[in-house]
Design a protein around this motif. Structure first.
Motif, short mmCIF file in Angstrom:
data_model
loop_
_atom_site.label_atom_id
_atom_site.label_comp_id
_atom_site.label_asym_id
_atom_site.label_seq_id
_atom_site.Cartn_x
_atom_site.Cartn_y
_atom_site.Cartn_z
N ASP A 34 0.78 -1.25 0.00
CA ASP A 34 0.00 0.00 0.00
C ASP A 34 0.81 1.30 0.00
O ASP A 34 0.56 2.19 -0.80
N ASP A 84 -7.47 -2.35 -13.83
CA ASP A 84 -7.61 -0.92 -14.16
C ASP A 84 -7.49 -0.03 -12.93
O ASP A 84 -7.01 1.09 -13.01
N GLU A 85 -7.94 -0.58 -11.79
CA GLU A 85 -7.93 0.19 -10.54
C GLU A 85 -6.53 0.34 -9.97
O GLU A 85 -6.29 1.20 -9.12
N ALA A 86 -5.63 -0.51 -10.39
CA ALA A 86 -4.28 -0.48 -9.81
C ALA A 86 -3.25 -0.15 -10.90
O ALA A 86 -2.78 0.98 -11.00
N TRP A 111 -4.40 2.56 -13.22
CA TRP A 111 -4.33 3.86 -12.55
C TRP A 111 -2.90 4.40 -12.57
O TRP A 111 -2.66 5.58 -12.85
N GLU A 143 -9.78 -6.01 -7.23
CA GLU A 143 -10.74 -5.01 -7.74
C GLU A 143 -10.60 -4.75 -9.23
O GLU A 143 -11.31 -3.92 -9.78
N GLY A 144 -9.66 -5.45 -9.86
CA GLY A 144 -9.48 -5.25 -11.29
C GLY A 144 -8.22 -4.45 -11.58
O GLY A 144 -7.89 -3.50 -10.86
N LYS A 149 -2.00 5.56 -16.06
CA LYS A 149 -2.69 6.83 -16.35
C LYS A 149 -1.98 7.99 -15.66
O LYS A 149 -1.93 9.11 -16.17
N HIS A 185 -2.54 1.51 -4.68
CA HIS A 185 -2.81 0.96 -6.02
C HIS A 185 -1.86 -0.20 -6.26
O HIS A 185 -0.92 -0.10 -7.06
N LYS A 202 -4.57 -5.18 -5.15
CA LYS A 202 -5.78 -4.49 -5.58
C LYS A 202 -6.13 -4.87 -7.03
O LYS A 202 -7.30 -5.04 -7.37
N ALA A 203 -5.09 -5.01 -7.85
CA ALA A 203 -5.32 -5.39 -9.25
C ALA A 203 -6.08 -6.71 -9.31
O ALA A 203 -6.96 -6.91 -10.15
#
Lengths: 318, 308
Positions: free
Chosen positions: B257, B274-276, B279, B271-272, B282, B263, B267-268
């Motif tokens: 963390d 894209d969230e980790a 992110w 929660e997917g 991006k 992220h 978490k990937a």
């Protein structure tokens, strides 16, 4: 002159091609081996049980040691879930009793290696154990908690068979949890005991839950122990330790299996299987041929993905 | 007849490469990784393995590095420590207790003693045939196939490591890293700093993060920074966009963390991606260090963020 030029070109072309092909081959081959790739064909729990109870039907049962510890902390719920997703038949988990009499999954006597706490399981209450986090294979804490046996069996229910290690001394407690969760027909309890010992200590359970004797084939009494079981209570399987692949008793596996007892050998490390182990199989999956050639129908592995792939390619697994 | 053959051979040879195709194909894998490290682009993310593929083989083992090569990983991060008799070996902890069947500090043992040990796998089981590798053995394995990121070298062992790289001809394939300032590193190691690839680490309590970066850029022009951030309101996090504008590679390490404001790899999975990982990309990551190689590689390939 021209001819020579042509052959030079052709030669260069071949060389270049070979090199590139080799590289391409390596990448494509390796990219097709992600961990859960072989996960799409599920075997129904009744089929697994059927394979277990009919060890002579040609199918091989895959047991994952401590769950899929490569992809989640050992003995954790996600490690079990990953086995279910992969199509593993049975998960081997370790059970220990807390200070206040609850059963939890933990391999070591202490919680030092696999959790954020320190000390013996038997000195901790369940409430306090539940505040800790499980560590991953590098020792880094994860969000996962220590599961109780009850939570583990509820997850396994109707999905995957369960082998309880370190369960012999707490046989009655394990039995009680399996009964309460309705998983008695999915659970195998095991211990390194003779038939007389088991009959005396836990005889009343033997027709209610599967029990598997563990026998070290280098033990001078090994044959006597095996015969004792075969005469009185043919077990669902024997877990054999085979330190050397020249031990004569290996020749009896086919006969034992045809009488209804499965043959369980660990591929985990060399001392279990005379050097036909998972690490060797990683480089060459044909190492697992030793198991199928010797009538072994249950294999406990640290490489379930590779073993499943191999067995499926040979028609030993769905 | 021979004319035709000649023509066919000629055609085949050139159709193989095509005209004007990327010349990187003619060079080694590490050359193209280094090129990307020096010239980060939005649509290609470098994948860095943490301690080798330890899910497949013991951490910091040759087998765990070979597995990274096989998977097509770009960079493998390895920890090296000095033995009593001056050899660099791959070992994360100060002691060999957790990862081998022996006990004691690396610095109290000779290479010969360490070579007698066997590594444990990630569930702590003895029985692997794998030994603790030396840096030299690692570089022979990695050479031209995968870049190596050396951790735990910044204190005293930069010189020792540099010597091994010189001898194995791999100076240009290894990324050193550390948390100390540019001035301090230059004072300590002088000209070696100008020869090696050095990646400064921005950890969360780095004082004056932007000054730290500016001074490094002025003195050593690093091609990459490892940036950790506990939150998005931190000085460190702001440096990511700055480095992006300067065209300098940003490595994020979502191992737990506090390193990437939650992220993480975990978490990937939960929660997917894209969230980790998504992110992080991006927000400016050019390279990602992971404990989940298969999943990250699959994700990036699915998003068209891998070249091959």
């Amino acid at each position: 002159m021209k001819k020579r030029l042509v052959s030079v070109f052709v030669l260069i072309f071949i060389l270049v091609n070979c090199k590139n092909n080799k590289e391409n081959h390596n990448t494509t081959q390796e990219k097709t081996v992600p961990v859960n790739e072989e996960s799409r064909s599920y075997t129904q729990i009744h089929e697994i049980r059927d394979n277990l109870l009919h060890p002579d039907n040609g199918q091989v049962i895959v047991v994952a040691h401590r769950g899929d510890w490569r992809n989640a902390p050992e003995n954790s719920l996600p490690a079990i879930q990953s086995c279910i997703d992969m199509g593993v038949d049975m998960v081997e988990i370790d059970v220990r009793e807390t200070r206040d009499g609850h059963l939890v999954l933990m391999h070591d006597g202490t919680i030092d290696r696999t959790t954020t706490g320190k000390g013996k399981v038997s000195e901790w209450s369940l409430d306090r154990l539940k505040t800790l986090r499980l560590r991953d294979g590098l020792g880094v804490p994860t969000p996962n908690r220590i599961p109780t046996l009850e939570e583990a069996l509820n997850l396994c229910k109707g999905k995957i068979m369960v082998n309880l290690d370190k369960s012999y001394d707490i046989f009655d407690k394990c039995f009680e949890v399996a009964q309460r969760t309705g998983t008695l027909d999915q659970v195998i309890i095991k211990g390194a005991r003779t038939n007389e010992e088991v009959r005396e200590q836990f005889g009343k359970y033997l027709d209610k839950v599967m029990f598997m004797p563990m026998v070290r084939l280098s033990d001078p009494k090994a044959e006597e122990i095996i015969n004792g079981y075969m005469k009185n209570d043919i077990p669902v399987a024997f877990e054999f330790t085979v330190p050397s692949d020249t031990i004569a008793l290996i020749k009896r596996f086919g006969e034992i299996r045809s009488q209804g007892a499965g043959i369980w050998i660990n591929s985990l490390w060399p001392q279990h299987n005379g050097g036909h182990d998972d690490e060797k199989a990683y480089a060459d999956p044909h190492v697992y041929e030793w198991f199928t050639d010797n009538h072994i129908n249950i294999i406990q592995t640290d490489r379930p993905a590779i073993l499943l792939k191999y067995l499926r390619s040979r028609g030993y697994h769905h | 007849m021979s004319k035709n053959l000649f023509f066919i051979a000629f055609l085949l040879l050139f159709s193989r490469y095509g005209f004007g195709q990327d010349t990187a194909q003619l060079t080694t894998r590490t050359d193209s990784i280094l090129y990307r490290l020096k010239h980060p682009v939005k649509n290609e993310i470098l994948v860095v393995s943490h301690r080798g593929d330890w899910r497949y083989a013991p951490e910091n083992s040759l087998m765990s590095i070979q597995r990274c090569i096989d998977l097509g990983v770009d960079i493998v991060e390895i920890d090296v420590r000095l033995t009593k008799d001056g050899h660099l070996v791959a070992m994360h902890d100060k002691t060999v207790n957790r990862t081998t069947d022996g006990k004691g500090k690396v610095s109290d043992m000779t290479l010969e003693e360490i070579k007698k040990l066997r590594l444990k796998n990630a569930c702590g089981v003895k029985g692997s045939r794998q030994q603790v590798p030396t840096l030299e053995e690692i570089m022979f394995l990695a050479k031209d196939k995968i870049m190596v990121n050396l951790d735990k070298v910044e204190g005293e062992t930069v010189k020792e490591a540099y010597k091994v790289l010189k001898e194995t001809g791999t100076v240009g394939q290894v990324i050193f890293k550390g948390r100390e300032t540019a001035d301090m590193m230059l004072e300590k190691f002088g000209d070696i700093m100008k020869e090696i690839i050095y990646m400064p680490i921005l950890i969360d309590n780095t004082e004056n993060a932007s000054g730290f970066v500016d001074r490094y850029n002025e003195l050593l022009s690093p091609i990459a920074y490892e940036v950790t951030f506990s939150g998005t309101d931190t000085e460190n996090f702001k440096q990511i966009a700055r480095l992006n504008r300067m065209g300098i590679t940003v490595l994020n390490i979502p191992l737990w963390d506090a390193l990437t404001a939650g992220h993480t790899d975990e978490k990937a999975l939960l929660e997917g991606a894209d969230e980790a990982w998504g992110w992080l990309i991006k927000n400016g990551a050019n390279a990602i260090m992971t404990d989940r190689l298969n999943e990250l590689l699959n994700y990036l390939e699915g998003k068209g963020l891998r070249k091959h």
